[in-house]
Design an enzyme around this catalytic site. Structure first.
Site, PDB file in Angstrom:
ATOM      1  N   LYS A  13       0.587  -0.997  -0.323  1.00 55.49           N
ATOM      2  CA  LYS A  13       0.002   0.024  -0.196  1.00 55.49           C
ATOM      3  C   LYS A  13       1.138   1.336  -0.142  1.00 55.49           C
ATOM      4  O   LYS A  13       0.262   2.176  -0.636  1.00 55.49           O
ATOM      5  CB  LYS A  13      -0.830  -0.139   1.050  1.00 55.49           C
ATOM      6  CG  LYS A  13      -2.004  -1.555   1.573  1.00 55.49           C
ATOM      7  CD  LYS A  13      -2.269  -0.853   2.458  1.00 55.49           C
ATOM      8  CE  LYS A  13      -1.542  -1.551   3.724  1.00 55.49           C
ATOM      9  NZ  LYS A  13      -1.637  -1.975   4.459  1.00 55.49           N
ATOM     10  N   ARG A  87      -9.261   0.444   8.916  1.00 54.66           N
ATOM     11  CA  ARG A  87      -8.599  -0.760   8.482  1.00 54.66           C
ATOM     12  C   ARG A  87     -10.052  -1.433  10.177  1.00 54.66           C
ATOM     13  O   ARG A  87      -9.717  -2.488  10.530  1.00 54.66           O
ATOM     14  CB  ARG A  87      -7.459  -0.536  10.064  1.00 54.66           C
ATOM     15  CG  ARG A  87      -6.899  -0.554   9.224  1.00 54.66           C
ATOM     16  CD  ARG A  87      -5.412  -0.265  10.067  1.00 54.66           C
ATOM     17  NE  ARG A  87      -3.629  -1.127  10.146  1.00 54.66           N
ATOM     18  CZ  ARG A  87      -2.974  -0.649   9.015  1.00 54.66           C
ATOM     19  NH1 ARG A  87      -2.880   0.333   8.447  1.00 54.66           N
ATOM     20  NH2 ARG A  87      -2.023  -1.979   8.698  1.00 54.66           N
ATOM     21  N   ARG A 124      12.193  -5.747   5.068  1.00 54.08           N
ATOM     22  CA  ARG A 124      11.792  -4.247   4.637  1.00 54.08           C
ATOM     23  C   ARG A 124      12.743  -3.600   5.113  1.00 54.08           C
ATOM     24  O   ARG A 124      12.671  -3.469   6.264  1.00 54.08           O
ATOM     25  CB  ARG A 124      10.403  -3.810   4.731  1.00 54.08           C
ATOM     26  CG  ARG A 124      10.184  -2.191   4.480  1.00 54.08           C
ATOM     27  CD  ARG A 124       8.375  -2.303   4.429  1.00 54.08           C
ATOM     28  NE  ARG A 124       7.829  -2.680   5.792  1.00 54.08           N
ATOM     29  CZ  ARG A 124       6.531  -2.249   6.051  1.00 54.08           C
ATOM     30  NH1 ARG A 124       5.549  -2.586   4.906  1.00 54.08           N
ATOM     31  NH2 ARG A 124       5.742  -2.347   7.159  1.00 54.08           N
ATOM     32  N   ARG A 157      11.685  -1.346  10.711  1.00 57.10           N
ATOM     33  CA  ARG A 157      10.949  -1.012  11.866  1.00 57.10           C
ATOM     34  C   ARG A 157      10.145  -1.686  12.579  1.00 57.10           C
ATOM     35  O   ARG A 157      10.944  -2.718  12.737  1.00 57.10           O
ATOM     36  CB  ARG A 157       9.316  -0.835  10.944  1.00 57.10           C
ATOM     37  CG  ARG A 157       9.232   0.442  10.257  1.00 57.10           C
ATOM     38  CD  ARG A 157       7.909   0.334   9.652  1.00 57.10           C
ATOM     39  NE  ARG A 157       6.740  -0.771  10.001  1.00 57.10           N
ATOM     40  CZ  ARG A 157       5.456  -0.363   9.026  1.00 57.10           C
ATOM     41  NH1 ARG A 157       5.136   0.565   8.101  1.00 57.10           N
ATOM     42  NH2 ARG A 157       4.461  -0.991   9.395  1.00 57.10           N
ATOM     43  N   ARG A 168       0.275  -8.330  13.557  1.00 56.39           N
ATOM     44  CA  ARG A 168      -0.347  -7.922  12.130  1.00 56.39           C
ATOM     45  C   ARG A 168      -1.096  -8.726  11.632  1.00 56.39           C
ATOM     46  O   ARG A 168      -2.028  -8.285  11.067  1.00 56.39           O
ATOM     47  CB  ARG A 168       0.720  -6.709  11.640  1.00 56.39           C
ATOM     48  CG  ARG A 168       1.200  -5.250  13.231  1.00 56.39           C
ATOM     49  CD  ARG A 168       2.455  -5.220  12.367  1.00 56.39           C
ATOM     50  NE  ARG A 168       2.683  -4.928  11.293  1.00 56.39           N
ATOM     51  CZ  ARG A 168       4.243  -4.373  10.118  1.00 56.39           C
ATOM     52  NH1 ARG A 168       5.044  -5.469  10.461  1.00 56.39           N
ATOM     53  NH2 ARG A 168       3.734  -3.661   9.418  1.00 56.39           N
TER      54      ARG A 168
HETATM   55  P1  ADP Z   1       1.169  -2.054   8.154  1.00 55.84           P
HETATM   56  O1  ADP Z   1       0.305  -0.797   6.923  1.00 55.84           O
HETATM   57  O2  ADP Z   1       2.911  -2.803   7.293  1.00 55.84           O
HETATM   58  O3  ADP Z   1       0.751  -2.835   9.130  1.00 55.84           O
HETATM   59  P2  ADP Z   1       1.209   0.676   8.355  1.00 55.84           P
HETATM   60  O4  ADP Z   1       2.449   1.654   8.273  1.00 55.84           O
HETATM   61  O5  ADP Z   1       0.074   1.294   7.319  1.00 55.84           O
HETATM   62  O6  ADP Z   1       2.137  -1.049   8.672  1.00 55.84           O
HETATM   63  O7  ADP Z   1       1.186   0.600  10.282  1.00 55.84           O
HETATM   64  C1  ADP Z   1       1.933   0.333  10.841  1.00 55.84           C
HETATM   65  C2  ADP Z   1       1.025   1.205  12.402  1.00 55.84           C
HETATM   66  O8  ADP Z   1       0.575   1.930  12.873  1.00 55.84           O
HETATM   67  C3  ADP Z   1       0.055  -0.577  12.438  1.00 55.84           C
HETATM   68  O9  ADP Z   1      -0.122  -1.669  12.500  1.00 55.84           O
HETATM   69  C4  ADP Z   1      -1.526   0.056  13.565  1.00 55.84           C
HETATM   70  O10 ADP Z   1      -0.380  -0.396  15.043  1.00 55.84           O
HETATM   71  C5  ADP Z   1      -0.894   1.174  13.031  1.00 55.84           C
HETATM   72  N1  ADP Z   1      -1.904   2.146  12.262  1.00 55.84           N
HETATM   73  C6  ADP Z   1      -2.563   2.412  11.141  1.00 55.84           C
HETATM   74  N2  ADP Z   1      -3.339   2.689  10.146  1.00 55.84           N
HETATM   75  C7  ADP Z   1      -4.146   2.229  11.468  1.00 55.84           C
HETATM   76  C8  ADP Z   1      -5.306   2.676  11.624  1.00 55.84           C
HETATM   77  N3  ADP Z   1      -6.011   2.768  10.027  1.00 55.84           N
HETATM   78  N4  ADP Z   1      -5.923   2.215  12.318  1.00 55.84           N
HETATM   79  C9  ADP Z   1      -5.799   1.733  13.880  1.00 55.84           C
HETATM   80  N5  ADP Z   1      -4.408   1.254  14.251  1.00 55.84           N
HETATM   81  C10 ADP Z   1      -3.578   2.091  12.732  1.00 55.84           C
END
Ligand code: ADP
Length: 212
Positions: A13, A87, A124, A157, A168
């Site tokens: 994404k 999400r 990554r 990360r 996750r």
């Molecule tokens: P990935 O999709 O690889 O897990 P992201 O960078 O999109 O990574 O998100 C990293 C973290 O940020 C998530 O694991 C969560 O803790 C938090 N996060 C991001 N977007 C949301 C969301 N919409 N609702 C709740 N937590 C979120």
């Protein structure tokens, strides 16, 4: 136009959002990047979310609603791309309220197999400064350990380690995957095979969004 990009962690994404921002003029809101920036700066939000981010758990919905509302208010470009939001079903409903006057045009899901997600996430690396995304295997930087764009350090990360990746992916399967049914019923969902190389996925994605 508002486009939502969905998919499991590691589905690509962030990479696709960046390509669409650079090449197609989208303004992107990447919630993960925003939250990590808060954590790094030790803001009030950052202090609240830091440990959740490291553990790979979801951040409270209320914090996300505020981030998205602010992002929409400050938006300067016509076309907006949401990466990482919504999400869960609560966030889907919140987003419906927030975007009432300017509804979402399409939701594109990047579909990638779990083994491939784990492989990508474990290799990554991201830039500690500008958040550019690299992959030690598929998309290495020109100089090892340094960002091509700003020459800053590349880091892993905190949530890109095996046990956090499993957390996750489980949360994704349990909570986030359910949002697809909602958008399918709304007639807004497109599914893109995200297993291939970034450029091939981008071409497919661009076709869908262009047809919007
Ligand atoms: P990935 O999709 O690889 O897990 P992201 O960078 O999109 O990574 O998100 C990293 C973290 O940020 C998530 O694991 C969560 O803790 C938090 N996060 C991001 N977007 C949301 C969301 N919409 N609702 C709740 N937590 C979120």
């Amino acid at each position: 136009m508002i486009v939502v990009l969905t998919g499991a962690p590691g589905a690509g994404k962030g990479t696709q959002a960046e390509l669409l921002a650079q090449r197609n003029g989208f303004e992107k809101i990447s919630t993960g990047d925003l939250l990590r920036r808060h954590a790094k700066k030790r803001t009030t939000i950052g202090k609240k979310v830091d440990s959740l981010l490291s553990e790979g758990r979801l951040v409270p919905d209320e914090i996300l609603t505020n981030l998205i509302e602010d992002g929409l208010k400050l938006k300067t470009r016509r076309d907006l791309l949401l990466d990482g939001y919504p999400r869960n079903l609560f966030q889907v409903r919140e987003l419906e309220k927030i975007t009432k006057g300017n509804p979402i045009s399409s939701v594109v899901h990047l579909d990638v197999e779990r083994d491939e997600l784990v492989r990508r996430l474990t290799s990554r690396r991201i830039c500690n400064s500008c958040a550019a995304i690299y992959n030690a295997i598929d998309n290495p930087p020109k100089v090892k350990g340094r960002c091509d764009w700003c020459d800053c350090d590349l880091i892993r990360r905190a949530d890109d380690v095996e046990d956090k990746i499993e957390v996750r992916l489980d949360i994704y399967e349990r909570e986030t995957a359910r949002i697809l049914d909602f958008y399918r019923q709304e007639g807004k969902l497109s599914i893109v095979d995200g297993n291939g190389k970034a450029e091939a996925v981008y071409n497919h994605l661009k076709g869908i969004i262009g047809e919007g």
